[in-house]
Motif scaffolding. Structure first.
Motif, PDB file in Angstrom:
ATOM      1  N   PRO A   1       0.853  -1.194   0.000  1.00 30.61           N
ATOM      2  CA  PRO A   1       0.000   0.000   0.000  1.00 30.61           C
ATOM      3  C   PRO A   1       0.883   1.236   0.000  1.00 30.61           C
ATOM      4  CG  PRO A   1      -0.362  -1.357   1.971  1.00 30.61           C
ATOM      5  CD  PRO A   1       0.747  -1.978   1.216  1.00 30.61           C
ATOM      6  N   LYS A   2       0.473   2.236  -0.703  1.00 34.81           N
ATOM      7  CA  LYS A   2       1.319   3.429  -0.855  1.00 34.81           C
ATOM      8  C   LYS A   2       1.488   4.135   0.488  1.00 34.81           C
ATOM      9  CE  LYS A   2       2.373   3.310  -5.171  1.00 34.81           C
ATOM     10  NZ  LYS A   2       2.957   1.989  -4.993  1.00 34.81           N
ATOM     11  N   LEU A   3       2.740   4.254   0.906  1.00 32.23           N
ATOM     12  CA  LEU A   3       3.070   4.955   2.141  1.00 32.23           C
ATOM     13  C   LEU A   3       4.400   5.650   1.902  1.00 32.23           C
ATOM     14  CD1 LEU A   3       2.005   5.088   5.114  1.00 32.23           C
ATOM     15  CD2 LEU A   3       3.689   3.349   5.671  1.00 32.23           C
ATOM     16  N   ALA A   4       4.448   6.910   2.236  1.00 33.51           N
ATOM     17  CA  ALA A   4       5.713   7.632   1.999  1.00 33.51           C
ATOM     18  C   ALA A   4       6.480   7.739   3.314  1.00 33.51           C
ATOM     19  CB  ALA A   4       5.419   9.017   1.444  1.00 33.51           C
ATOM     20  N   ILE A   5       7.733   7.292   3.305  1.00 28.17           N
ATOM     21  CA  ILE A   5       8.597   7.457   4.484  1.00 28.17           C
ATOM     22  C   ILE A   5       9.652   8.485   4.112  1.00 28.17           C
ATOM     23  CG2 ILE A   5      10.237   6.351   6.049  1.00 28.17           C
ATOM     24  CD1 ILE A   5       8.803   3.772   5.767  1.00 28.17           C
ATOM     25  N   ARG A   6       9.699   9.570   4.841  1.00 28.44           N
ATOM     26  CA  ARG A   6      10.714  10.603   4.550  1.00 28.44           C
ATOM     27  C   ARG A   6      11.475  10.924   5.828  1.00 28.44           C
ATOM     28  NH1 ARG A   6       9.625   8.912   0.605  1.00 28.44           N
ATOM     29  NH2 ARG A   6       8.907   9.816  -1.353  1.00 28.44           N
ATOM     30  N   THR A   7      12.757  11.227   5.657  1.00 28.14           N
ATOM     31  CA  THR A   7      13.608  11.497   6.820  1.00 28.14           C
ATOM     32  C   THR A   7      14.204  12.885   6.711  1.00 28.14           C
ATOM     33  OG1 THR A   7      14.153   9.161   6.932  1.00 28.14           O
ATOM     34  CG2 THR A   7      15.598  10.623   8.143  1.00 28.14           C
ATOM     35  N   LEU A   8      14.252  13.573   7.832  1.00 27.56           N
ATOM     36  CA  LEU A   8      14.925  14.878   7.878  1.00 27.56           C
ATOM     37  C   LEU A   8      16.056  14.744   8.905  1.00 27.56           C
ATOM     38  CD1 LEU A   8      13.214  18.308   7.978  1.00 27.56           C
ATOM     39  CD2 LEU A   8      15.058  17.843   9.543  1.00 27.56           C
ATOM     40  N   VAL A   9      17.256  15.142   8.510  1.00 21.03           N
ATOM     41  CA  VAL A   9      18.401  15.018   9.427  1.00 21.03           C
ATOM     42  C   VAL A   9      18.959  16.399   9.730  1.00 21.03           C
ATOM     43  CG1 VAL A   9      20.702  14.022   9.772  1.00 21.03           C
ATOM     44  CG2 VAL A   9      18.984  12.750   8.471  1.00 21.03           C
ATOM     45  N   MET A  10      18.923  16.754  11.015  1.00 24.17           N
ATOM     46  CA  MET A  10      19.569  18.001  11.443  1.00 24.17           C
ATOM     47  C   MET A  10      20.868  17.620  12.131  1.00 24.17           C
ATOM     48  SD  MET A  10      16.555  20.264  13.092  1.00 24.17           S
ATOM     49  CE  MET A  10      15.216  19.155  13.313  1.00 24.17           C
ATOM     50  N   ARG A  11      21.914  18.390  11.885  1.00 21.84           N
ATOM     51  CA  ARG A  11      23.191  18.090  12.554  1.00 21.84           C
ATOM     52  C   ARG A  11      23.594  19.276  13.414  1.00 21.84           C
ATOM     53  NH1 ARG A  11      26.591  14.219   8.528  1.00 21.84           N
ATOM     54  NH2 ARG A  11      27.970  14.182  10.321  1.00 21.84           N
ATOM     55  N   VAL A  12      24.095  18.949  14.582  1.00 19.53           N
ATOM     56  CA  VAL A  12      24.350  19.966  15.605  1.00 19.53           C
ATOM     57  C   VAL A  12      25.786  19.843  16.091  1.00 19.53           C
ATOM     58  CG1 VAL A  12      23.637  20.738  17.905  1.00 19.53           C
ATOM     59  CG2 VAL A  12      21.940  19.800  16.331  1.00 19.53           C
ATOM     60  N   ALA A  13      26.451  20.986  16.258  1.00 17.51           N
ATOM     61  CA  ALA A  13      27.842  20.965  16.742  1.00 17.51           C
ATOM     62  C   ALA A  13      27.924  21.659  18.090  1.00 17.51           C
ATOM     63  CB  ALA A  13      28.749  21.673  15.746  1.00 17.51           C
ATOM     64  N   GLY A  14      28.926  21.258  18.850  1.00 19.95           N
ATOM     65  CA  GLY A  14      29.267  21.977  20.065  1.00 19.95           C
ATOM     66  C   GLY A  14      28.264  21.839  21.182  1.00 19.95           C
TER      67      GLY A  14
END
Ligand code: ATP
Length: 407
Positions: free
Chosen positions: A173-186
């Motif tokens: 069945p149509k299902l969209a999986i999307r990922t957002l990656v934030m990167r953090v320093a310090g």
């Protein structure tokens, strides 16, 4: 729809071989909207594998097994599947003939043992293998699908993309999986989690995962929705308050590593950089130059360990070698000698020994020089040599990022 991946092979339980097939399959399945809920590695043991297959069928509608389809005694996948599903195996004359033909073409006589690969589990569809000998098999059982794929990655990938994906696409069945990656320093991982947990804990979808490495934390948000637009909207909804809380400590909102982010800033500002390294021994230059196109902005790297060469190449006359003054003198010296807009420097004690310095292991000074002068940061890192050196390069790159952005 949920999937489980089982990688078969005793060699995958040693430190010599890594199971990369499941990473590839996970990406492919996720793109289809199928979530991988479990994956495991099982050695060449028929009973254990049969147990894993039975368990997988209880929790997933798609079970993919890679490896163990070859001709030798330790290739137990076919037997284990037959055992788990209580199905017989049938010798397939046509496949045996094709195997023999393949060997003939290579000018070799086929060893008898290869015929084992011509056994097909009752009711299975054959997935021809045009890159190797062992055919794959597709079995439907009680509403679930079991895919048997070969272990060698190039064979497995071809079979999956050409033969399995089209079938899965028509069933899933149509299902969209999307990922957002934030990167953090310090920022330490625990501080970050404390800050953003009140936001992400409100949501079961997207799922939030926090991955920490030296000086670099990744916040992964994974949304599963009916359409791509819904998934992206949900990610934006959750990322907005997290973004506000973390502010300019976020250096990347698309998963790019620090060296790529800094590289792009240097390119945009037409501001070349040079580095002078002591404790990082070239690692900072390596990170900067690992980005394709970095010759647009990377000018030179000095790796100066000894006092004499720090003086000769960079004009450093300060003492001690691990100090605020030396870090600044190295950066200023590198900038003067190269004419770069920016210069970064590192000096510290990466350990595990003291290296002739009085500063404790983990002491690090990072300096940046530009037209307005120089500034230096001091940190006391914990960890082994690799981690301290990695922390140091991340700190240096983040200092440069902040400098360019005027933060
Ligand atoms: P073959 O006919 O080559 O024996 P097979 O299906 O029996 O095929 P295996 O013998 O299990 O496959 O694996 C062959 C090789 O493929 C392994 O030595 C390993 O290098 C690679 N391989 C197997 N499984 C994986 C995996 N999960 N990830 C990465 N490489 C793998």
């Amino acid at each position: 729809m949920q999937a489980e991946i089982i990688a078969v092979g005793s060699e995958l339980l040693t430190s010599q071989r890594l199971d990369t097939n499941s990473l590839y399959l996970t990406d492919q399945l996720n793109a289809l909207g199928v979530e991988v809920v479990t994956k495991c590695v099982v050695g060449d043991d028929r009973d254990r594998l049969a147990d894993s297959i039975r368990r997988a069928f209880r929790s997933a509608q798609i079970v993919i097994i890679t490896g163990g389809l070859g001709p030798t005694e330790d290739d137990v996948t076919r037997d284990a599947v037959a055992q788990a599903l209580s199905r017989k195996q049938r010798f397939h004359e046509e496949i045996a003939g094709q195997l023999e033909e393949r060997f003939q073409k290579m000018g070799r006589k086929m060893a008898e043992v290869n015929k084992r690969q011509a056994f097909i589990i009752e009711g299975a569809e054959i997935l021809p293998n045009d890159r190797g000998t062992a055919p794959g098999q597709w079995i439907d059982e009680a509403g679930a699908s079991l895919l048997l794929l070969p272990g060698p990655p190039h064979e497995m990938k071809a079979m999956f993309t050409l033969q399995c994906l089209p079938r899965l696409e028509s069933r899933v069945p149509k299902l969209a999986i999307r990922t957002l990656v934030m990167r953090v320093a310090g920022m330490p991982e625990s501080d970050l989690d404390q800050l953003i947990a009140p936001v992400y804990k409100k949501y079961e979808n997207p799922v939030t995962t926090i991955l920490a490495a030296a000086g670099d934390i990744q916040v992964h948000l994974r949304a599963r929705c009916g359409t791509e637009a819904e998934a992206l909207a949900l990610l934006a909804e959750v990322a907005a308050p997290i973004g506000q809380l973390l502010g300019d400590r976020i250096y990347s909102r698309n998963g790019e590593p620090m060296e790529a982010v800094v590289g792009e800033l240097l390119r945009q500002h037409r501001a070349p950089v040079s580095v002078a390294e002591s404790c990082t021994g070239g690692l900072l230059a390596e990170r900067l130059t690992s980005v394709p196109g970095s010759s647009d902005y990377f000018e030179a790297g000095f790796v100066t360990y000894t006092r004499r060469l720090k003086a000769e190449l960079l004009g450093v006359t300060t003492n001690p070698l691990v100090s605020k003054e030396t870090a600044e003198a190295m950066a200023v010296g590198a900038r003067q000698r190269t004419g770069s807009t920016y210069a970064l420097s590192t000096t510290g004690v990466a350990g595990p020994g003291q290296g002739g310095e009085t500063a404790p292991v983990g002491t690090v000074y990072v300096a940046i020089a530009d037209e307005s002068g120089s500034r230096v940061s001091h940190r006391q890192f914990l960890g082994d040599r690799d981690r301290i050196r990695q922390f140091t390069t991340q700190m240096a790159l983040d200092m440069l990022r902040r400098r360019i952005l005027g933060l």
